[in-house]
Design a protein around this motif. Structure first.
Motif, short mmCIF file in Angstrom:
data_model
loop_
_atom_site.label_atom_id
_atom_site.label_comp_id
_atom_site.label_asym_id
_atom_site.label_seq_id
_atom_site.Cartn_x
_atom_site.Cartn_y
_atom_site.Cartn_z
N TYR A 1 1.01 -1.34 -0.08
CA TYR A 1 -0.37 -0.45 0.22
C TYR A 1 0.38 1.36 0.22
CZ TYR A 1 -3.27 2.93 1.98
OH TYR A 1 -4.56 4.59 1.75
N GLU A 2 1.94 0.93 0.47
CA GLU A 2 2.73 2.08 0.70
C GLU A 2 3.29 2.17 -0.68
OE1 GLU A 2 4.83 3.16 3.88
OE2 GLU A 2 3.59 3.05 5.54
N THR A 3 3.81 1.66 -0.85
CA THR A 3 4.60 1.52 -2.09
C THR A 3 3.55 2.41 -3.82
OG1 THR A 3 6.06 -0.37 -1.60
CG2 THR A 3 6.11 0.24 -3.55
N GLY A 4 2.82 1.51 -3.05
CA GLY A 4 1.44 2.43 -4.63
C GLY A 4 1.25 3.42 -4.08
N VAL B 1 -1.88 -2.28 -5.12
CA VAL B 1 -3.43 -1.78 -6.77
C VAL B 1 -3.93 -0.88 -5.59
CG1 VAL B 1 -5.04 -2.60 -7.65
CG2 VAL B 1 -3.31 -3.39 -7.79
N GLU B 2 -3.76 -1.42 -4.75
CA GLU B 2 -4.57 -0.95 -3.05
C GLU B 2 -4.39 1.08 -3.15
OE1 GLU B 2 -5.88 -2.74 0.02
OE2 GLU B 2 -6.70 -1.62 1.26
N GLY B 3 -3.06 0.83 -2.92
CA GLY B 3 -2.47 2.42 -2.75
C GLY B 3 -2.71 3.16 -4.28
N VAL B 4 -2.48 2.68 -5.31
CA VAL B 4 -2.60 3.50 -6.27
C VAL B 4 -4.40 3.97 -6.49
CG1 VAL B 4 -3.10 3.30 -8.63
CG2 VAL B 4 -1.31 2.66 -7.76
N LEU B 5 -4.95 3.29 -6.14
CA LEU B 5 -7.12 3.35 -6.23
C LEU B 5 -7.24 4.16 -5.12
CD1 LEU B 5 -7.79 -0.07 -7.34
CD2 LEU B 5 -7.53 1.94 -8.89
N ASP B 6 -6.61 3.87 -4.14
CA ASP B 6 -6.67 4.90 -3.16
C ASP B 6 -6.53 6.70 -2.99
OD1 ASP B 6 -8.21 4.77 -0.69
OD2 ASP B 6 -6.55 5.15 0.75
N GLY B 7 -5.32 6.19 -3.86
CA GLY B 7 -4.25 7.93 -4.13
C GLY B 7 -5.83 8.43 -5.62
N LEU B 8 -6.24 7.85 -6.71
CA LEU B 8 -7.18 8.67 -7.08
C LEU B 8 -8.62 8.51 -6.42
CD1 LEU B 8 -5.80 6.59 -10.38
CD2 LEU B 8 -5.70 8.91 -10.20
N VAL C 1 -9.15 -4.45 -1.29
CA VAL C 1 -8.12 -5.75 -2.81
C VAL C 1 -6.99 -6.74 -2.48
CG1 VAL C 1 -6.44 -5.48 -4.75
CG2 VAL C 1 -7.42 -2.94 -3.80
N THR C 2 -7.23 -7.69 -2.78
CA THR C 2 -6.64 -9.07 -2.42
C THR C 2 -6.25 -9.73 -3.57
OG1 THR C 2 -9.43 -10.26 -2.12
CG2 THR C 2 -8.28 -9.41 -0.41
N VAL D 1 -10.13 -6.49 -7.33
CA VAL D 1 -10.79 -5.94 -6.62
C VAL D 1 -12.18 -5.37 -6.66
CG1 VAL D 1 -10.30 -2.93 -6.66
CG2 VAL D 1 -8.55 -4.73 -7.95
N LYS D 2 -12.34 -5.60 -4.65
CA LYS D 2 -13.53 -5.20 -4.64
C LYS D 2 -14.17 -3.74 -4.14
CE LYS D 2 -17.49 -7.07 -2.56
NZ LYS D 2 -18.46 -6.32 -2.95
N LEU D 3 -14.72 -2.82 -4.88
CA LEU D 3 -14.45 -1.49 -4.84
C LEU D 3 -15.39 -0.94 -3.98
CD1 LEU D 3 -14.96 -0.60 -8.60
CD2 LEU D 3 -12.96 0.12 -7.29
N ASP D 4 -15.96 0.30 -3.59
CA ASP D 4 -16.11 0.60 -1.48
C ASP D 4 -17.40 0.99 -3.27
OD1 ASP D 4 -15.76 1.35 0.88
OD2 ASP D 4 -17.35 2.94 -0.66
#
Lengths: 136, 256
Positions: free
Chosen positions: B116-119, B210-217, B223-224, B241-244
């Motif tokens: 996540y931090e990497t993303g 992926v989760e980190g990138v999506l969260d940033g956008l 994401v699992t 990817v299970k979207l909110d």
């Protein structure tokens, strides 16, 4: 031009991996293979002391290859002391490269304890693929 | 010299996303480890001062051996890391994490947190680079769902793994579930999961990216990673990817 078998010997002289890839060499009981690997380890240790004046800084490399009637062996020593031994047919070319390839797919698995027997299915399959291309 | 030319805020898409709207399942306290960078500049501090990331203005002083934070951000060539080095480091990360968790789920959680931090850093870097590639004209940041997912599938994967993912599909089970497939994930190709941990997928790290990138956008999602072997590709991995619900609502409002 075939590779008969591969052994991996840890730095204590224990056999941690052995696979046969052809039926040319007679199958041996596991205990015998363990003894042979241990003997090879001992010979390697002795031969590494044979050089009268090893060049300063060079690693203490011992036995590199041996030949018998119809087959031979090639030893590759890694910096950590693990040895890879290929049993192959006489006149096999490109063994150095092959051993480097084997070394490349060795390790890097966090679930493997160093110096312990290798039970990685993946290491096995990737070796099978590699040997299949060599023996083809 | 490197502190000159802070770009006007509207032309700096890198910081326009907000990271505090996260509804992700990643908890803060667990993220005490520094992420280990796969590429040159991923280990930059999470909140660099606004003037620092201006790689175009900081082209001077490119001496080798300088602080990693001072290196130009827009230099891509020659900054790749060898896969073998990565494999060794990732193996250490996994075994380090493994010695500090009780269950497989915890281990995946730790890897996801690192990813996540990497993303988050990957996203900032990619947006900056794409803006610079277009010479700061018309900088883009996707806001619709499908382009965002395509951005992850193509650009993020290409940056992280050298090639785009092999597939991006919507799940048949739900409108809000998408799957990113990779047949031979390079990060974990040397890892062989023991039988007693068959639930584990070390690609949880990728899921974290992926989760980190999506969260940033601003697309919060859960994401699992799941290993779905096929005969041809035993390590085929699906990033689910299970979207909110919030994202789905927003997409409905925005319409076509």
């Amino acid at each position: 031009m075939t590779v008969h078998a591969l052994w991996v010997i840890n730095k204590a002289g224990g056999l941690v991996f052995s696979r046969s890839y052809t039926d040319t060499l007679p199958p041996l009981p596991l205990n015998t293979v363990l003894i042979l690997a241990g003997t090879l380890h001992g010979i390697h240790a002795i031969t590494s002391r044979l050089a009268p004046a090893p060049p300063p800084g060079a690693p203490q490399a011992g036995l590199e290859s041996f030949e018998a009637e119809g087959w031979g062996g090639k030893v590759f020593l890694t910096p950590t002391g693990t040895k890879f031994v290929l049993l192959h047919s006489i006149g096999h070319a490109g063994l150095d490269d092959l051993l480097k390839r084997v070394y490349e797919i060795f390790m890097k698995n966090p679930f493997h304890t160093p110096e312990m027997p290798i039970n990685s299915a993946q290491f096995d399959t990737r070796l099978q693929t590699l040997m299949a291309t060599v023996n083809a | 010299m490197s502190t000159s030319l802070p770009p006007p805020p509207q032309s700096n898409p890198m910081y326009s996303y907000s990271t505090n709207t996260s509804t992700s399942t990643i908890s803060g306290p667990g993220s005490h480890q520094r992420p280990l960078s796969m590429r040159d500049s991923m280990s930059r501090s999470p909140n660099p001062p606004p003037a620092a990331p201006n790689g175009a203005g900081a082209a001077g002083g490119g001496a080798a051996g300088q602080n990693i934070l001072d290196r130009p951000l827009n230099k891509t060539r020659g900054s790749e890391v060898a896969l073998a080095s990565w494999a060794f480091m990732f193996a250490e990360i996994v075994s380090y994490s493994q010695s500090r968790v009780d269950s497989v789920a915890d281990l995946e959680q730790r890897l996801t947190t690192l990813g996540y931090e990497t993303g988050q850093r990957v996203l900032g870097l990619l947006l900056l680079r794409s803006a610079q590639a277009s010479h700061m004209k018309d900088p883009r940041r996707e806001h619709r769902l499908i382009p965002i997912l395509q951005f992850v599938h193509t650009q993020v994967y290409k940056y992280c793994f050298g090639r785009p993912a092999d597939g991006l599909e919507r799940s048949v089970e739900g409108e809000d579930e998408y799957m990113i497939t990779m047949n031979q994930p390079p990060l974990t190709q040397n890892i062989s999961i023991p039988k007693d941990m068959s639930q584990l997928s070390c690609e949880a790290f990728t899921a974290g990216i992926v989760e980190g990138v999506l969260d940033g956008l601003d697309v919060p999602a859960r994401v699992t990673a799941h290993t779905v072997s096929t005969d041809q590709y035993p390590q085929r991995t699906v990033i689910l990817v299970k979207l909110d619900q919030k994202v789905m609502d927003r997409e409905t409002v925005l319409g076509k």
